[in-house]
Each structure stands twice: as C-alpha cells, then as structure tokens.
Design a protein around this motif. Structure first.
Motif: not given
Length: 308
Positions: A27-31, A47-53, A282-285
């Motif tokens: 999925x796409x995530x915008x910060x 970079x951490x979130x980009x492992x899955x998104x 982890x909360x965001x993931x």
C-alpha cells in the motif's frame, strides 16, 4: 546528510515541490511533517516502512526543499492549501488512495486532505496532533497572559523589520537546539543532524515571509472540526511528555467515533516518529496492515453482494 531514498521534484501550481520516496510494493503511505520541518523529519521511518509499503514523504509548500512563494500574492499559506497540495500529490504522483500520516500541524493537513478529498485517503494516523491552542476560537480558554500576549506578539512580528530580526534569532542553530530540547524528552535524540535539518531551509529566499505568515495565522480548521467529518478511520499516537500539546487534551480527541485507537507513548515528546521510531514504526505498520485487511474484506463482501 546522506539520503538513501530517492529525492524528486513535482511541479504543483507552477512551484517545485520536493519529496522523498522509497519502496515499490504494498500500500501507499504519505508522510506529512509539522511546522518548520520537512520530509527529513521522517528519515528514521521511511526506510523501515519501505520494507512493506510504497512510502512518500512530502515537503509542504513553504518548507524544506519546496518552493517558498510570496504569501498572499503568489499563494496563501493555510491548512486548506496544504490539504489540497497533499490531495493533488496523491492523485498525480501516488496515483491511488493512500494512508496518510502526520505529525503536529501535519495531522491537521492530512485530516483536511481526507475531508476535502475523500477519494485520496484510506485512513489517517495522527502523531501528537496540533491542538492549535492559539487559534482565535481557543483563546478564551487560555490563561490571561497567553490570551493577551499571543495577539500582541503577532502584531509586533507583523512589523517587517521586527519580524525579520526575530526570525533570524529563532533560526540560529543554538536557538533551534534549545527549542528541540523542550520538545524532545530524550536530549540525546537532539543531534547536530536534526538541528541542521531544521535550520538549513531557513536560508532559502522567502523563508522569513512564510514563517511570519504562519505565525499570524489564527484561523482555519481545528482538529475537533475535522474529526467528525473524517470519511475514514483514524489512529492517534501521542508522546505523553509533549510540552506543547498536552496529552490530556489529546485524549479527548479519541472520543470521536472515527478514532479507532489512541496509543500513548510514555515519556516521549512532541515528535515521536523521530524521538522514538522503534515504537512508532511498528505501530504504523500494524495499523496499515490492519486497515488494508479491513478494506480488502469490505471489497470482497461488496463484490459478492453485487454478484448475488
């Protein structure tokens, strides 16, 4: 600063907008950063979130590496303007609805995006949402000194030479460090890199005018205006040691039915994504995956009803 992400430029309303992106699946995530910050404030998260998104971090117009056009002549710096910028970014760059994550004033921006452009937003995550306590409608609730002092300071800063002098003092690295040591509960997280991230854009042409335009901005939406109108679910994460946005007031925002979770982070300050990324990531993931599964389930159910 070394940048492991891809920094790109998008032209919005004729102005160059800087953003970072990383990740090519999921999925796409915008910060969306807060006042005076930039996409670099998410450097411990991208970079951490980009492992899955597929992750995007945008510099709002007037901040970071984005253009800083003249207030009120070339553009108006309001939450509605920034909300539309993020919505257009989702349509033109992300090209699909996204999970929006904001910090501080960025929380109001992502809620404004969702309310004004519901087709762009899957859910919002709010990290220490700005309560906008100096808003015109909030002032009667403040102590007398702040109720009188804030408008007086705004009028003084509106005197151009005074405002410019004030900005030059505030934008000094030593002053920025002092402010950050108030906002962050853990002094060791206030690094030279962080100070540089916040002070470097202050040298850009137009930076002073943007700063002064926002310090005089006491109108626009409050979080309690937008939350009841949200067309999507929300999660609120709050560093309990925030000296600017009291957690007790933040908890009241959790009473709105759109808010499915309120997660306090004990002993963390105003910018939890930067101060405590090991807690926030982890909360965001988990939130994004949980909402993705819910959306997929609802889509399957809707399709089955159409077929039957």
């Amino acid at each position: 600063m070394t940048n492991p992400n891809s920094t790109k430029t998008w032209i919005w309303r004729g102005f160059p907008i800087s953003y970072q992106t990383k990740g090519d699946t999921g999925p796409a995530v915008v910060l969306v950063h807060g006042f005076g910050a930039s996409s670099w404030h998410w450097r411990k998260n991208i970079s951490v979130l980009a492992n899955n998104f597929r992750v995007y971090a945008i510099d709002l117009i007037g901040f970071g590496g984005s253009a800083k056009p003249e207030p009120n002549t070339e553009i108006t710096y309001t939450l509605e303007t920034w909300g539309q910028q993020v919505a257009d970014f989702c349509r033109e760059i992300v090209r699909e609805p996204a999970f929006l994550v904001g910090n501080s004033i960025g929380c109001i921006v992502v809620m404004q995006t969702a309310v004004s452009n519901p087709d762009t937003t899957l859910s919002v995550a709010l990290l220490n949402c700005s309560l906008r306590l100096l808003h015109d409608r909030k002032r009667p609730t403040l102590p007398w000194s702040r109720r009188v002092g804030a408008p007086l300071l705004q009028r003084i800063l509106a005197i151009k030479p005074v405002g410019q002098f004030f900005f030059r003092q505030v934008a000094q690295p030593k002053t920025v460090r002092k402010i950050l040591l108030q906002a962050y509960a853990h002094a060791e997280t206030v690094t030279e890199e962080l100070v540089d991230i916040l002070t470097a854009p202050a040298n850009d042409p137009g930076a002073v005018a943007v700063f002064l335009a926002f310090t005089s901005y006491s109108s626009g939406p409050l979080p309690e205006d937008l939350l009841p109108l949200l067309p999507c679910p929300a999660i609120i994460v709050w560093g309990t040691a925030d000296p600017w946005e009291p957690v007790d007031l933040g908890r009241k925002l959790a009473n709105y039915p759109q808010v499915l979770k309120f997660i306090p982070l004990e002993g963390v300050g105003h910018c939890p994504q930067d101060e405590a990324p090991e807690l926030v990531n982890p909360i965001l993931q988990d939130w994004i995956w949980e909402q993705t599964r819910t959306i997929e389930s609802q889509t399957l159910e809707s399709n089955s009803q159409v077929i039957s």
